[in-house]
Motif scaffolding. Structure first.
Motif, mmCIF file in Angstrom:
data_model
loop_
_atom_site.group_PDB
_atom_site.id
_atom_site.type_symbol
_atom_site.label_atom_id
_atom_site.label_comp_id
_atom_site.label_asym_id
_atom_site.label_seq_id
_atom_site.Cartn_x
_atom_site.Cartn_y
_atom_site.Cartn_z
ATOM 1 N N ASP A 32 0.826 -1.209 0.000
ATOM 2 C CA ASP A 32 0.000 0.000 0.000
ATOM 3 C C ASP A 32 0.863 1.262 0.000
ATOM 4 O OD1 ASP A 32 -2.662 -1.201 0.147
ATOM 5 O OD2 ASP A 32 -2.057 -1.872 2.143
ATOM 6 N N VAL A 33 1.844 1.302 0.895
ATOM 7 C CA VAL A 33 2.720 2.475 1.003
ATOM 8 C C VAL A 33 4.159 2.017 1.209
ATOM 9 C CG1 VAL A 33 3.121 4.710 2.105
ATOM 10 C CG2 VAL A 33 0.846 3.667 2.224
ATOM 11 N N ALA A 34 5.069 2.530 0.395
ATOM 12 C CA ALA A 34 6.501 2.249 0.561
ATOM 13 C C ALA A 34 7.188 3.504 1.074
ATOM 14 C CB ALA A 34 7.121 1.808 -0.754
ATOM 15 N N PHE A 35 7.932 3.350 2.163
ATOM 16 C CA PHE A 35 8.721 4.450 2.709
ATOM 17 C C PHE A 35 10.176 4.204 2.313
ATOM 18 C CE2 PHE A 35 4.951 4.162 5.355
ATOM 19 C CZ PHE A 35 4.535 5.486 5.391
ATOM 20 N N LEU A 36 10.701 5.112 1.513
ATOM 21 C CA LEU A 36 12.001 4.898 0.874
ATOM 22 C C LEU A 36 13.033 5.925 1.326
ATOM 23 C CD1 LEU A 36 10.573 4.396 -2.717
ATOM 24 C CD2 LEU A 36 11.521 2.583 -1.274
ATOM 25 N N GLY A 37 14.287 5.495 1.357
ATOM 26 C CA GLY A 37 15.389 6.404 1.623
ATOM 27 C C GLY A 37 16.030 6.845 0.321
ATOM 28 N N THR A 38 16.932 7.791 0.414
ATOM 29 C CA THR A 38 17.670 8.266 -0.753
ATOM 30 C C THR A 38 19.026 8.786 -0.331
ATOM 31 O OG1 THR A 38 17.681 9.876 -2.591
ATOM 32 C CG2 THR A 38 16.602 10.566 -0.562
#
Length: 250
Positions: A165-171
C-alpha cells in the motif's frame, strides 16, 4: 546574491561540469577569487566538493556508511520527518520500510499498536519492529554489510508475490539528479522494484541530501507521491520539486 545562494550555485556548477577553476567561478558569480576560495574551503570541509589547486572537482559518493553510524546525524530533523510520515499509514495497510538512517528513525517512532503488516529488507529495523504488534515480513536476498539490508534476485522474486500500500524509501544525495538516488547499483535495483509494487511511494530525506550527490538515480520525482524533508532544505530546490511531486517540509 546571499552567501548561501552563492555556495549552492558553486556546488551546482561543480557538479554539472565535474570540475571548475576558481577564476571561472569568480567571473561567473562576479566576486573575487579570494571569496571563491573561501567558499570552496567551506564546501570542501562539508565534504560537498574536493578542493584542488586552482579550483574544485565534484564529489560523487559511491560508498555508503552503515545506518547505525548515521542515526544521530541531524537527529532532530529525522525525528520530525519520521513523525510526519506517520500520516500516510492507515489501518490494515501493508507498508514497506527501506534501509537507511532516516528510515531507522521512522521505525523507532512507529506506534507499537498499529497492527499493520510491515515488509522490510533492513536488518537495522528488525530489532525495533519485532517489539511491536505488527505482522513482519523480511525480504531474503544478497546481504550488504554496509547498508545492513538485502537486495538482488531473491529479494526481487519475493516482491513479485506481494502488493504494498505504502513504501517508505530512503535516498542518497540528489543535488545533480532529477529523482532520488542510491550509491550502489544493487540497492537502486531493489528500490525500482519496490516502486513498481507499491500503490504509494514516500521518500524520507533530511536537507543534507539536497546539497550532496550519489551515483545512481533509481526513479524520477514524478514516480514519487511525496517527499518529506526539513526546513533547512534550499527553498529554490523545494519550489522546483513541487512541480513534480508533493513536498512536505517539517
Amino acid at each position: 546574491m546571499l552567501i548561501t545562494e552563492r555556495r549552492n550555485k558553486i556546488l551546482e556548477l561543480v557538479n554539472a561540469q565535474g570540475s571548475i577553476r576558481v577564476v571561472d567561478l569568480a567571473k561567473s558569480l562576479n566576486v573575487t577569487t579570494e571569496t571563491i576560495r573561501k567558499d570552496l574551503l567551506y564546501l570542501s570541509n562539508k565534504g560537498l566538493v574536493q578542493k584542488k589547486f586552482g579550483g574544485a572537482i565534484a564529489v560523487n559518493d559511491v560508498t555508503d556508511t552503515p545506518p547505525l553510524e548515521r542515526e544521530f546525524e541531524a537527529l532532530e530533523e529525522k525525528v520530525a520527518i519520521a513523525k510526519a510520515a506517520l500520516q500516510y499509514i492507515n489501518g490494515n495497510n501493508v507498508i514497506f520500510i527501506d534501509s537507511g538512517s532516516t528510515l531507522l528513525t521512522f521505525v523507532k517512532h512507529l506506534p507499537p499498536d498499529l497492527e499493520i503488516t510491515i515488509v522490510t529488507n533492513s536488518f537495522s529495523a528488525i530489532d525495533s519492529l519485532v517489539k511491536t504488534n505488527n505482522v513482519i515480513y523480511f525480504l531474503g536476498g544478497e546481504v550488504s554489510n554496509i547498508t545492513m539490508s538485502t537486495s538482488g534476485f531473491w529479494a526481487v522474486n519475493a516482491l513479485n508475490s506481494i502488493k504494498i500500500d505504502v513504501a517508505f524509501l530512503g535516498t542518497s544525495g540528489f543535488h545533480s539528479h532529477n529523482g532520488p538516488t542510491s550509491k550502489q547499483f544493487i540497492n537502486a535495483q531493489i528500490k525500482k522494484e519496490i516502486i513498481q509494487h507499491s500503490a504509494q511511494n514516500i521518500v524520507l530525506a533530511d536537507s543534507s541530501k539536497f546539497i550532496s550527490n550519489a551515483v545512481l538515480q533509481f526513479c524520477n520525482w514524478s514516480d514519487i507521491d511525496a517527499l518529506i524533508t526539513d526546513s533547512k532544505a534550499p527553498s529554490d530546490m523545494i519550489d522546483n520539486l513541487r512541480k513534480q511531486t508533493e513536498v512536505v517540509v517539517v
